[in-house]
Design an enzyme around this catalytic site. Structure first.
Site, PDB file in Angstrom:
ATOM      1  N   GLU A 334       1.109  -1.558  -0.178  1.00 50.25           N
ATOM      2  CA  GLU A 334      -0.602  -0.029  -0.044  1.00 50.25           C
ATOM      3  C   GLU A 334       0.619   1.270  -0.068  1.00 50.25           C
ATOM      4  OE1 GLU A 334      -4.553  -1.327   2.359  1.00 50.25           O
ATOM      5  OE2 GLU A 334      -2.691   0.122   3.284  1.00 50.25           O
ATOM      6  N   CYS A 335       0.771   2.080  -0.891  1.00 50.23           N
ATOM      7  CA  CYS A 335       1.038   3.584  -0.875  1.00 50.23           C
ATOM      8  C   CYS A 335       3.163   3.487  -0.942  1.00 50.23           C
ATOM      9  CB  CYS A 335       1.176   4.392  -0.195  1.00 50.23           C
ATOM     10  SG  CYS A 335       1.480   6.151  -0.124  1.00 50.23           S
ATOM     11  N   ALA A 336       3.559   3.696  -0.420  1.00 52.15           N
ATOM     12  CA  ALA A 336       4.784   3.333   0.317  1.00 52.15           C
ATOM     13  C   ALA A 336       5.184   2.184  -0.120  1.00 52.15           C
ATOM     14  CB  ALA A 336       5.368   3.510   1.821  1.00 52.15           C
TER      15      ALA A 336
END
Length: 449
Positions: A334-336
């Site tokens: 997720e994201c990072a």
């Protein structure tokens, strides 16, 4: 029945001092020997880190958009079980919620769902008698929201305090605290808000201690506790991650942590553990190997852009992550995590699992999202609908792979993310408490290897 004394700390607007007051209250009451349960309205990951430091308990989020209003009280009951007091920090202004959705996900809605008294933190730095009109307006706007008192922040002098108190005498609401204008407690910010606790260590401990001292000196803790005890019992059963996992060995699920990957909801690890996983946290900045026997990998949110050189320099771990992903093992990013799996980030080589490049951007992408799974993956079957949240100042090119992860329906229609082999990578943050089947499905894929 849930009968934990509780307070919601709200404000007329952002930057009024909610985090300082809420964290300070948590620290001050914990210093009295109370077991304090910390909560945060909304999807924010950073403030709960400071809350956890103040209380010694996991900071937990109460998000009526991502989890649904029906889960707010059960999640609160789960987190506050066995505690003497719960303190809930609000988000934005008291009545601000999801854009265009009325009160949904607002602090006011959560206060009503918890039947909790609200303490309004008012930045009084540029007003005197007008504070009474401001407080009256907030107290009378929604009769179901019970504002039990006011904490005045950034008060300049004894005379300023006297003017404010005189004005508020007419409002009928007690002044429960006065915090003088002073140099801000050292809680530095950057492009996505406060710097997380994991990155500051000793400095964060000092900051939380300073918040506690300021609140203890300026607030009537006895009156605040008395107000918290007026909250009635809630008839809700606590949320539970309990699940009957399959018999046999417990697959090792490696979860990225450390300073670069600080964004995680406590319930995710609880759900994985309940489903039968052995959850092991590792630090991509320091560890050169994945945990022994890793069968699945979870890489959540954080700040890889701040640590891109260090992440890139850890070539042994990057190779290990790439080999695991290419083997078909379940990987949830997720994201990072999405950025870490890309070919490069701001010109620094990353894992290269995804044929994409990431870079910092001046544009902030922020907001709630409605999403549907485009294809089958270790996280969700095609057609699964979830609600989530985006929060980043980076851009990934291309933003979607040949098989995207999600189709977005708010605020615009688009596809996003990557599904390939066992990898599910996306900018979208989700809260698995709303969909426990996500953790269970992930573990099933780990066992199938």
């Amino acid at each position: 029945m849930v009968s934990v004394p509780r307070l919601v700390i709200a404000a007329p607007a952002s930057n009024s001092g909610k985090t300082t007051v809420a964290t300070g209250l948590m620290a001050a009451f914990a210093a009295r020997g109370l077991a304090v349960s910390p909560h945060k309205v909304g999807p924010d990951y950073i403030d709960p880190g400071y809350h956890s430091l103040a209380t010694g308990r996991p900071g937990r989020n109460l998000d009526a958009y991502m989890c649904g209003p029906e889960l707010v009280a059960p999640l609160f009951a789960h987190g506050s079980a066995g505690c003497d007091l719960a303190v809930v920090e609000g988000v934005m202004g008291l009545y601000d919620g999801a854009s265009g959705q009325g009160e949904l996900a607002s602090t006011a809605q959560v206060a009503k769902l918890l039947k909790a008294p609200v303490v309004l933190v008012v930045d009084a730095s540029s007003q005197s008698r007008s504070v009474a009109a401001l407080v009256h307006g907030f107290a009378s706007w929604d009769p179901e929201v019970r504002i039990g008192g006011v904490i005045l922040n950034k008060v300049a002098s004894d005379r300023h305090e006297a003017l404010l108190r005189d004005a508020l005498d007419e409002s009928g609401l007690p002044v429960l605290g006065v915090i003088r204008r002073a140099p801000q407690v050292a809680t530095p910010s950057r492009h996505l808000g406060l710097v997380p606790v994991a990155e500051r260590q000793g400095d964060a401990v000092d900051a939380v201690r300073a918040m506690g001292e300021r609140v203890r000196a300026g607030c009537d803790l006895d009156a605040l506790m008395a107000l918290a005890r007026t909250a009635p019992a809630l008839p809700d059963e606590p949320w539970t991650p309990a699940y009957a996992p399959a018999e046999g060995p417990r697959p090792v699920v490696a979860v990225a942590g450390g300073a670069a990957f600080t964004f995680a909801y406590a319930e995710h690890a609880e759900l994985l553990t309940a489903a039968g996983a052995e959850v092991v946290v590792f630090d991509p900045l320091r560890d050169e190997k994945l945990p022994a026997g890793t069968a699945g990998l979870v890489i959540g949110g954080g700040f890889p852009e701040v640590y891109a050189p260090e992440l890139s320099a850890n070539e042994p771990l990057r190779r290990a992550v790439t080999e695991l992903a290419l083997s078909g093992a379940p990987v949830a990013a997720e994201c990072a995590g999405l950025l870490y799996l890309a070919r490069e980030l701001d010109g620094k080589p990353m894992c290269g699992v995804l044929d994409a490049e990431a870079r910092m951007s001046e544009r902030l992408t922020l907001g709630y999202r409605q999403a549907v799974a485009v294809s089958d993956s270790p996280l969700a079957a095609a057609g699964t609908r979830l609600r989530g949240h985006e929060f980043h100042r980076t851009v990934l090119e291309p933003g979607a792979g040949p098989v995207p992860a999600w189709g977005m329906h708010q605020p615009e229609r688009r596809v996003e993310g990557y599904v390939q082999r066992g990898v599910h990578a996306s900018y979208l943050h989700t809260h698995w408490a709303a969909s426990p089947e996500v953790a269970r499905r992930f573990l099933e894929h780990c066992r199938a290897r």
